[in-house]
Design an enzyme around this catalytic site. Structure first.
Site, mmCIF file in Angstrom:
data_model
loop_
_atom_site.group_PDB
_atom_site.id
_atom_site.type_symbol
_atom_site.label_atom_id
_atom_site.label_comp_id
_atom_site.label_asym_id
_atom_site.label_seq_id
_atom_site.Cartn_x
_atom_site.Cartn_y
_atom_site.Cartn_z
ATOM 1 N N ASP A 1 33.107 93.003 -43.657
ATOM 2 C CA ASP A 1 34.347 92.272 -43.964
ATOM 3 C C ASP A 1 34.536 91.147 -42.941
ATOM 4 O OD1 ASP A 1 35.901 95.110 -42.504
ATOM 5 O OD2 ASP A 1 35.894 93.114 -41.593
ATOM 6 N N HIS B 1 25.066 93.898 -40.443
ATOM 7 C CA HIS B 1 24.768 94.317 -41.824
ATOM 8 C C HIS B 1 25.183 93.266 -42.839
ATOM 9 C CE1 HIS B 1 24.996 98.656 -40.082
ATOM 10 N NE2 HIS B 1 23.865 98.047 -39.784
ATOM 11 N N CYS C 1 17.791 79.138 -60.419
ATOM 12 C CA CYS C 1 16.682 79.814 -61.135
ATOM 13 C C CYS C 1 17.156 80.752 -62.228
ATOM 14 C CB CYS C 1 15.821 80.592 -60.127
ATOM 15 S SG CYS C 1 16.553 82.174 -59.638
HETATM 16 C C1 BV8 Z 1 16.440 99.215 -41.176
HETATM 17 C C2 BV8 Z 1 25.957 97.057 -45.567
HETATM 18 C C3 BV8 Z 1 14.219 98.649 -40.738
HETATM 19 C C4 BV8 Z 1 26.002 97.452 -47.004
HETATM 20 C C5 BV8 Z 1 25.221 99.022 -44.326
HETATM 21 C C6 BV8 Z 1 14.305 105.509 -44.350
HETATM 22 C C7 BV8 Z 1 13.938 104.290 -44.926
HETATM 23 C C8 BV8 Z 1 14.412 103.076 -44.441
HETATM 24 C C9 BV8 Z 1 15.256 103.066 -43.382
HETATM 25 C C10 BV8 Z 1 15.635 104.273 -42.850
HETATM 26 C C11 BV8 Z 1 15.159 105.485 -43.294
HETATM 27 N N1 BV8 Z 1 15.727 106.476 -42.542
HETATM 28 C C12 BV8 Z 1 16.540 105.929 -41.641
HETATM 29 C C13 BV8 Z 1 16.468 104.610 -41.809
HETATM 30 C C14 BV8 Z 1 17.160 103.645 -41.106
HETATM 31 C C15 BV8 Z 1 18.445 103.363 -41.884
HETATM 32 C C16 BV8 Z 1 19.483 104.372 -41.407
HETATM 33 O O1 BV8 Z 1 19.921 104.267 -40.283
HETATM 34 N N2 BV8 Z 1 19.849 105.343 -42.247
HETATM 35 C C17 BV8 Z 1 20.814 106.327 -41.821
HETATM 36 C C18 BV8 Z 1 21.670 106.750 -43.020
HETATM 37 C C19 BV8 Z 1 20.070 107.481 -41.191
HETATM 38 N N3 BV8 Z 1 18.806 102.022 -41.538
HETATM 39 C C20 BV8 Z 1 18.449 101.025 -42.339
HETATM 40 O O2 BV8 Z 1 17.928 101.149 -43.430
HETATM 41 C C21 BV8 Z 1 18.714 99.654 -41.761
HETATM 42 N N4 BV8 Z 1 17.538 98.868 -41.858
HETATM 43 O O3 BV8 Z 1 16.362 100.207 -40.501
HETATM 44 O O4 BV8 Z 1 15.422 98.319 -41.364
HETATM 45 C C22 BV8 Z 1 13.463 99.509 -41.688
HETATM 46 C C23 BV8 Z 1 13.213 99.050 -42.962
HETATM 47 C C24 BV8 Z 1 12.451 99.826 -43.817
HETATM 48 C C25 BV8 Z 1 11.964 101.062 -43.395
HETATM 49 C C26 BV8 Z 1 12.271 101.550 -42.124
HETATM 50 C C27 BV8 Z 1 13.021 100.774 -41.267
HETATM 51 C C28 BV8 Z 1 19.814 98.969 -42.549
HETATM 52 C C29 BV8 Z 1 21.113 99.716 -42.374
HETATM 53 C C30 BV8 Z 1 22.252 98.865 -42.938
HETATM 54 C C31 BV8 Z 1 22.833 99.537 -44.145
HETATM 55 N N5 BV8 Z 1 23.986 98.751 -44.612
HETATM 56 N N6 BV8 Z 1 26.220 98.228 -44.740
HETATM 57 C C32 BV8 Z 1 27.393 97.734 -47.472
HETATM 58 O O5 BV8 Z 1 28.335 97.735 -46.651
HETATM 59 O O6 BV8 Z 1 27.560 97.943 -48.689
HETATM 60 S S1 BV8 Z 1 25.544 100.340 -43.354
HETATM 61 C C33 BV8 Z 1 27.129 100.894 -43.554
HETATM 62 O O7 BV8 Z 1 27.224 101.962 -42.620
HETATM 63 C C34 BV8 Z 1 28.256 99.962 -43.177
HETATM 64 O O8 BV8 Z 1 27.850 98.715 -42.686
HETATM 65 C C35 BV8 Z 1 28.918 100.723 -42.028
HETATM 66 O O9 BV8 Z 1 29.559 99.936 -41.118
HETATM 67 C C36 BV8 Z 1 27.695 101.325 -41.478
HETATM 68 C C37 BV8 Z 1 27.732 102.298 -40.389
HETATM 69 O O10 BV8 Z 1 28.688 103.214 -40.648
HETATM 70 P P1 BV8 Z 1 29.980 103.190 -39.719
HETATM 71 O O11 BV8 Z 1 30.390 101.789 -39.474
HETATM 72 O O12 BV8 Z 1 29.713 104.035 -38.541
HETATM 73 O O13 BV8 Z 1 31.022 103.795 -40.698
HETATM 74 P P2 BV8 Z 1 31.218 105.327 -41.005
HETATM 75 O O14 BV8 Z 1 32.037 105.407 -42.246
HETATM 76 O O15 BV8 Z 1 29.919 106.043 -40.920
HETATM 77 O O16 BV8 Z 1 32.076 105.860 -39.775
HETATM 78 C C38 BV8 Z 1 33.375 105.363 -39.577
HETATM 79 C C39 BV8 Z 1 33.811 105.885 -38.239
HETATM 80 O O17 BV8 Z 1 35.098 105.366 -37.971
HETATM 81 C C40 BV8 Z 1 33.928 107.398 -38.179
HETATM 82 O O18 BV8 Z 1 33.369 107.862 -36.972
HETATM 83 C C41 BV8 Z 1 35.451 107.637 -38.158
HETATM 84 O O19 BV8 Z 1 35.801 108.767 -37.387
HETATM 85 C C42 BV8 Z 1 35.935 106.395 -37.500
HETATM 86 N N7 BV8 Z 1 37.297 106.010 -37.841
HETATM 87 C C43 BV8 Z 1 37.965 106.243 -39.003
HETATM 88 N N8 BV8 Z 1 39.204 105.683 -38.917
HETATM 89 C C44 BV8 Z 1 39.265 105.071 -37.711
HETATM 90 C C45 BV8 Z 1 38.070 105.278 -37.023
HETATM 91 N N9 BV8 Z 1 37.834 104.794 -35.793
HETATM 92 C C46 BV8 Z 1 38.830 104.095 -35.213
HETATM 93 N N10 BV8 Z 1 40.023 103.847 -35.802
HETATM 94 C C47 BV8 Z 1 40.265 104.326 -37.047
HETATM 95 N N11 BV8 Z 1 41.460 104.085 -37.635
#
Ligand code: BV8
Length: 259
Positions: A107, A122, A159
């Site tokens: 955002d 991201h 395209c």
């Molecule tokens: C990559 C955009 C190299 C899209 C997002 C297998 C194959 C390929 C890759 C992987 C694999 N296994 C693992 C990986 C790596 C993978 C990964 O990490 N997977 C995880 C699930 C294990 N990563 C990737 O794929 C990345 N690329 O590694 O490339 C590569 C390539 C190929 C092969 C190998 C390696 C790309 C990752 C990017 C994904 N895109 N977003 C969209 O938004 O639609 S990620 C998405 O999660 C959002 O961007 C979000 O921000 C992000 C992270 O989550 P958080 O921000 O932490 O949000 P979450 O909801 O989890 O937590 C919120 C937190 O806030 C909580 O703790 C909560 O308690 C807290 N909270 C709540 N309210 C409040 C608060 N805190 C403060 N105040 C509040 N009021």
């Protein structure tokens, strides 16, 4: 490690005494603006779907109108909400200390609160591009007033391909410039500097690895999150509170005693 819901004096002192502050934010940063976090249960039409299954190249290949309907809903949702007090506090902090904001969020609420964002790790919801020829798409996409289950993506003028959101899907590489900027900011940290980690579950890599890199540079790592996360144990301080409550208090403590 101090863990408290109130702002411990040591946390205020660490931020006050810091020369540089690297702020790493996640979806929790925007939660109090009304933007659902990535791992909160999805609402409405997408309640049955796991975002990490939707935010993938495979989901887009399988059904572009279904995935685009989700993003169109999110673009409209973000457009209709406002930055919260946490976003505004970080913008205020930048007037008091050298602050670098790196976000996983797609955002534009940091920018709308007045922060300069060094890296959108991201990508960004508002950056659209052709899924085939990658031409940037600058027209305003049609956004339905109410969530719909399927919506035909915009069409690339160059395209004829489908226009996709400029976000990084799981399995896609992060933007090189964003990674380089972030790693340079971490490299510049030194003992006495602060890495403030706000609103992230510490699950998604490589972003989840950045706090440990800041720690290795001698920075004081401070987590602001209502609940424990995968990175809590490595933090010097954990403030169990929300971004909109803790950050204004933290910045106020710095402003009251600029040090
Ligand atoms: C990559 C955009 C190299 C899209 C997002 C297998 C194959 C390929 C890759 C992987 C694999 N296994 C693992 C990986 C790596 C993978 C990964 O990490 N997977 C995880 C699930 C294990 N990563 C990737 O794929 C990345 N690329 O590694 O490339 C590569 C390539 C190929 C092969 C190998 C390696 C790309 C990752 C990017 C994904 N895109 N977003 C969209 O938004 O639609 S990620 C998405 O999660 C959002 O961007 C979000 O921000 C992000 C992270 O989550 P958080 O921000 O932490 O949000 P979450 O909801 O989890 O937590 C919120 C937190 O806030 C909580 O703790 C909560 O308690 C807290 N909270 C709540 N309210 C409040 C608060 N805190 C403060 N105040 C509040 N009021």
């Amino acid at each position: 490690m101090t863990q408290t819901a109130d702002l411990p004096r040591a946390v205020a002192a660490a931020v006050r005494d810091a020369r540089r502050i690297l702020v790493l934010t996640g979806a929790g940063m925007s939660a109090e603006s009304g933007v659902p976090t990535f791992r909160d249960a999805q609402t409405g039409l997408w309640e049955a779907f796991d975002p990490s299954q939707l935010a993938t190249p495979q989901a887009w290949r399988d059904d572009p109108p279904f995935v685009w309907a989700w993003y169109a809903w999110r673009i409209k949702l973000v457009r209709d909400v406002e930055p919260n007090a946490g976003h505004r506090a970080l913008a205020d902090l930048a007037a008091l200390r050298e602050v670098t904001v790196v976000t996983q969020n797609v955002d534009d609420l940091h920018e709308r609160a007045g922060s300069e964002v060094a890296a959108h790790l991201h990508g960004a919801l508002t950056e659209l591009r052709c899924a085939d020829c990658h031409t940037q798409y600058d027209d305003a996409p049609a956004l339905p007033d109410e969530p719909v289950e399927r919506l035909a993506p915009e069409t690339c003028a160059a395209c004829g391909g489908d226009v996709r959101p400029g976000v990084v899907w799981f399995g896609e590489m992060l933007p090189e410039e964003a990674v380089r900027t972030t790693e340079d900011a971490i490299e510049a940290l030194a003992p006495g500097d602060v890495c403030l980690v706000v609103g992230t579950s510490g699950i998604v890599f490589p972003a989840a690895g950045y706090p440990a890199m800041a720690l290795a540079k001698g920075a004081t790592v401070i987590e602001v999150n209502p609940v424990e996360t995968d990175i809590s144990d490595m933090c010097h301080h954990v403030v169990r509170g929300t971004a909109a409550n803790v950050l204004p208090e933290l910045v106020g403590a710095v402003a009251d005693d600029p040090g």
